[in-house]
Scaffold this active site. Structure first.
Site, PDB file in Angstrom:
ATOM      1  N   ARG A 218       0.819  -1.212   0.000  1.00  0.00           N
ATOM      2  CA  ARG A 218       0.000   0.000   0.000  1.00  0.00           C
ATOM      3  C   ARG A 218       0.853   1.262   0.000  1.00  0.00           C
ATOM      4  NH1 ARG A 218      -2.902  -3.969   1.110  1.00  0.00           N
ATOM      5  NH2 ARG A 218      -5.181  -3.939   1.052  1.00  0.00           N
ATOM      6  N   HIS A 413     -13.569 -22.014 -20.349  1.00  0.00           N
ATOM      7  CA  HIS A 413     -14.051 -20.655 -20.066  1.00  0.00           C
ATOM      8  C   HIS A 413     -13.810 -19.727 -21.260  1.00  0.00           C
ATOM      9  CE1 HIS A 413     -14.658 -16.907 -17.691  1.00  0.00           C
ATOM     10  NE2 HIS A 413     -13.708 -16.453 -18.489  1.00  0.00           N
ATOM     11  N   GLU A 414     -12.576 -19.707 -21.768  1.00  0.00           N
ATOM     12  CA  GLU A 414     -12.251 -18.804 -22.872  1.00  0.00           C
ATOM     13  C   GLU A 414     -13.038 -19.154 -24.134  1.00  0.00           C
ATOM     14  OE1 GLU A 414     -10.701 -16.119 -22.389  1.00  0.00           O
ATOM     15  OE2 GLU A 414     -10.114 -16.643 -20.352  1.00  0.00           O
ATOM     16  N   HIS A 417     -16.242 -17.323 -24.297  1.00  0.00           N
ATOM     17  CA  HIS A 417     -16.153 -15.998 -24.926  1.00  0.00           C
ATOM     18  C   HIS A 417     -16.219 -16.128 -26.443  1.00  0.00           C
ATOM     19  CE1 HIS A 417     -15.263 -13.730 -21.314  1.00  0.00           C
ATOM     20  NE2 HIS A 417     -14.240 -14.515 -21.012  1.00  0.00           N
ATOM     21  N   GLU A 441     -18.209 -12.688 -18.942  1.00  0.00           N
ATOM     22  CA  GLU A 441     -17.465 -13.537 -18.006  1.00  0.00           C
ATOM     23  C   GLU A 441     -18.335 -14.669 -17.480  1.00  0.00           C
ATOM     24  OE1 GLU A 441     -14.268 -13.562 -17.190  1.00  0.00           O
ATOM     25  OE2 GLU A 441     -13.900 -11.919 -18.586  1.00  0.00           O
ATOM     26  N   ARG A 519     -15.630  -1.734   3.590  1.00  0.00           N
ATOM     27  CA  ARG A 519     -15.029  -3.069   3.709  1.00  0.00           C
ATOM     28  C   ARG A 519     -15.485  -3.749   4.998  1.00  0.00           C
ATOM     29  NH1 ARG A 519     -13.739  -6.551   1.166  1.00  0.00           N
ATOM     30  NH2 ARG A 519     -11.607  -7.129   1.668  1.00  0.00           N
ATOM     31  N   HIS A 543      -7.530  -1.943 -10.550  1.00  0.00           N
ATOM     32  CA  HIS A 543      -8.787  -1.508 -11.151  1.00  0.00           C
ATOM     33  C   HIS A 543      -9.303  -0.218 -10.510  1.00  0.00           C
ATOM     34  CE1 HIS A 543      -8.459  -5.721 -12.226  1.00  0.00           C
ATOM     35  NE2 HIS A 543      -9.372  -5.553 -13.153  1.00  0.00           N
ATOM     36  N   ARG A 552     -18.580  -5.474 -12.611  1.00  0.00           N
ATOM     37  CA  ARG A 552     -18.964  -6.507 -13.571  1.00  0.00           C
ATOM     38  C   ARG A 552     -18.624  -7.900 -13.060  1.00  0.00           C
ATOM     39  NH1 ARG A 552     -14.375  -4.124 -16.149  1.00  0.00           N
ATOM     40  NH2 ARG A 552     -12.677  -5.578 -16.570  1.00  0.00           N
TER      41      ARG A 552
END
EC number: 3.4.-.-
Length: 658
Positions: A218, A413-414, A417, A441, A519, A543, A552
């Site tokens: 941090r 998974h891919e 897509h 996703e 949090r 992010h 998302r």
């Protein structure tokens, strides 16, 4: 005449040849990236000027045009946008793919150049689309109106200097984040980069070293980004789109309240899981934190305390129960010559084909990269690419496949897509996307829920018989819950925190306090050492620092259980939801196909209804899936006097660790 017959021409021709070769080397797939946004827009202007009713459509104000003229102008503009965006998305995808499978300076420069040009062109489209805002165009079809609205949602700035400043801030934070270094003890530091820090958290259990690294990371990130984040938020509020459009992807003006409502649906399960995890960690680290208080943030798989899968073996509910060793099954088949790493993508392809869905294209097999190269650097993170080719057959995956369950799940998974790309490829480019940002996703994750079952490994004859008892199922569910359920409060908090500040609900003097209040409130997690406002701990997550939407993932983690339940019901599954495998169910595949074909051409509730029969996102399916674990947790916590719940202190920035 030969080249050697002239004393000057050989040098000139040689330089020309070198220049030509350099141009071809720079261009991925021998594709010429042109500097022609202005000429293309000028071409549109020239065509619009041919008709006096359209002469003001591009360059001038739309005021004064009749409703019919406005409608015609909008249609022409939408057609132009779809046509040009396909070409530019194709270029951008090519540059991105080649950089990720061959990381070098040349490919990075090409990617930066193409992305910059794409952003500039996209901004120009948005600025023009915004001219139509508030104009009456009753003759515009619902489909065209939706595409026009999508164009209006992009973030753009009225002043070029603001756009440049935003780009500079993004670049500075990215470079600082990528080169940040974390230390786990005085003078003992890791190599730079988030991955090294995450790996340390995932593989180490020393309480004090983890806490030291938690603080060090941090100091190297969030504390340095505060001023840049505040300036970035100010620029966002001064941009030409309103704050409420910050989450228009979900078409819900009260979306933050919707997120909290969804949290309350799975809160009973989360509280029981949190209590069990805190209880077991308190047993492992006695006296380090309160048995009924907040969980210190440094005990998870990463420096943010978002997932806790590293504890599943140590805290398994039934240690004596036989667990299914998927990795062992795959490696055994490889050892016996029954399965190879290059065959794993074909196994995934066969799964989708068993649902009656289209097979992967010839171009897919020829241009995808599934093995880590030996002679150059590649980004191994599994990623699917829609190349936006005119032929609608160029879709690719890049990943460094291994013979383990992680790669087995990733390739399924891919390919989810890819299936989405293929099935909405007939739509206009502006509709070639997921219904909302959580859908894409969720598709691949839905498939992995099916393939990561004993039933599926038996169905594809990878195993003859697996003793999948109730106890082993509960053990497996704990692992899944430590990954999925524990993640949800973190996934929602990142964007809730940003929304609250950007909307003006929270002053900049309380940024860090508000982060730890959220949090604590939703996750029952507190700081590992006391914090101050200067720390801005949320920005230790990439992010959050870069303002990349994170909610998302919250939505996708809920949607995948809704999708999964709907497909299991269509497949006629009987028994606990977590044991369902819809392999070979063409009925389930047909329902999935109908939803995927819509892309984003309809509001996401319409797409959701195609598959699930309901129009709202819900945690009901997740709760049903984890019902066996939930029952066990309630029983265990009650019998052992484990305190359930937590209280957020008046000062949420005080340390949760003793």
């Amino acid at each position: 005449m030969t080249l050697s017959s002239s004393p000057t021409r050989p040098v000139g021709l040689l330089l020309l040849a070198v220049a030509v070769m350099a141009v071809f080397a720079l261009c991925a797939d021998a594709y010429r990236f042109r500097d022609d946004e202005s000429s293309e827009l000028s071409h549109l202007l020239m065509k619009l000027r041919r008709d006096q009713h359209r002469k003001h459509c591009w360059k001038y104000s739309l005021d004064g045009l009749t409703e019919s003229q406005l409608t015609k102008c909008a249609r022409r503009f939408i057609h132009f946008a779809n046509q040009q965006l396909r070409k530019r998305k194709h270029r951008s995808s090519l540059a991105s793919f080649h950089y990720n499978v061959n990381i070098n300076k040349r490919n990075k420069e090409l990617l930066t150049r193409v992305d910059t040009k794409y952003r500039r062109f996209s901004s120009k489209l948005t600025l023009f689309a915004l001219k139509f805002k508030g104009k009456r165009m009753s003759g515009l079809s619902a489909s065209d109106a939706r595409m026009l609205r999508d164009l209006q949602w992009n973030m753009v700035f009225g002043r070029r200097k603001d756009s440049s400043r935003m780009s500079n801030l993004d670049s500075q934070m990215s470079q600082s984040y990528d080169t940040a270094v974390g230390c786990y003890a005085p003078g003992k530091c890791l190599d730079s980069g988030e991955d090294n820090v995450k790996n340390f958290f995932r593989t180490k259990n020393d309480y004090d070293q983890l806490r030291y690294l938690w603080k060090s990371w941090r100091n190297a990130t969030g504390a340095k980004f505060r001023n840049a984040f505040v300036e970035r938020a100010q620029l966002l509020n001064e941009s030409v789109y309103a704050f409420f459009e910050y989450f228009t992807d979900f078409e819900d003006p009260k979306f933050p309240e919707t997120v909290v409502s969804l949290y309350n649906q799975f809160k009973p399960l989360y509280e029981q899981l949190h209590a069990y995890l805190r209880h077991r960690l308190h047993q492992k680290y006695p006296g380090k934190f309160a048995a009924n208080g907040l969980l210190p943030g440094h005990l998870g798989d990463d420096p943010w305390g978002s997932q806790y899968t590293k504890w599943h073996n140590e805290f398994v509910p039934f240690p004596a129960a036989e667990s299914i060793d998927f990795d062992g099954i795959l490696k055994d088949r490889e050892r016996r010559g029954l399965l190879t790493v290059p065959q794993l993508p074909h196994v995934a392809d066969e799964f989708y084909r068993s649902l009656g869905l289209p097979k992967m294209t010839e171009t897919f097999w020829r241009k995808s990269v599934f093995l880590k190269p030996k002679d150059h650097k590649m980004n191994c993170h599994g990623t699917a690419f829609d190349m936006h080719s005119a032929s609608r057959d160029d879709f690719r995956i890049k990943m460094c496949t291994r013979m383990d369950m992680s790669s087995f799940s990733t390739v399924h998974h891919e390919m989810g897509h890819i299936m989405y790309f293929m099935l909405y490829s007939h739509q206009p480019v502006l509709f070639q996307g997921s219904a909302n940002s959580g859908f894409h996703e969720a598709i691949g994750d839905t498939i992995t829920l099916s393939v990561k079952t004993a039933e599926h490994f038996q169905a594809i004859k990878f195993a003859k018989h697996l003793n999948d008892t109730h106890e082993s199922q509960v053990n497996t569910q704990l692992t899944q819950a430590l990954e999925n359920v524990m993640f949800l409060p973190f996934a929602m908090t990142v964007d809730l925190w940003k929304w609250r500040y950007i909307s003006g609900e929270v002053p900049k003097e309380q940024l860090n306090q508000d982060w730890w209040r959220l949090r604590g409130l939703y996750a029952g997690v507190g700081p590992s050492v006391s914090r101050s406002e200067a720390d801005t701990d949320a920005l230790s997550k990439y992010h959050a620092a870069k303002n990349i939407g994170y909610v998302r993932y919250f939505i996708s983690f809920l949607l995948k259980f809704q999708f999964y339940k709907a497909m299991c019901e269509e497949a006629g599954h009987k028994g606990p939801l977590s044991t369902c495998d819809f392999y070979k169910s063409t009925a389930a595949g047909d329902k999935l196909r109908r939803m995927l074909q819509l892309g984003r051409s309809k509001p996401w509730p319409d797409a959701l209804q195609q598959l699930t029969g309901r129009r709202d996102i819900s945690a009901d399916a997740l709760m049903e899936y984890f019902q066996p674990l939930h029952n066990w947790l309630k029983d265990y916590n009650a019998k052992n006097g484990v305190p359930v719940g937590w209280t957020v202190p008046a000062n949420p920035m005080q340390s949760a660790s003793n």
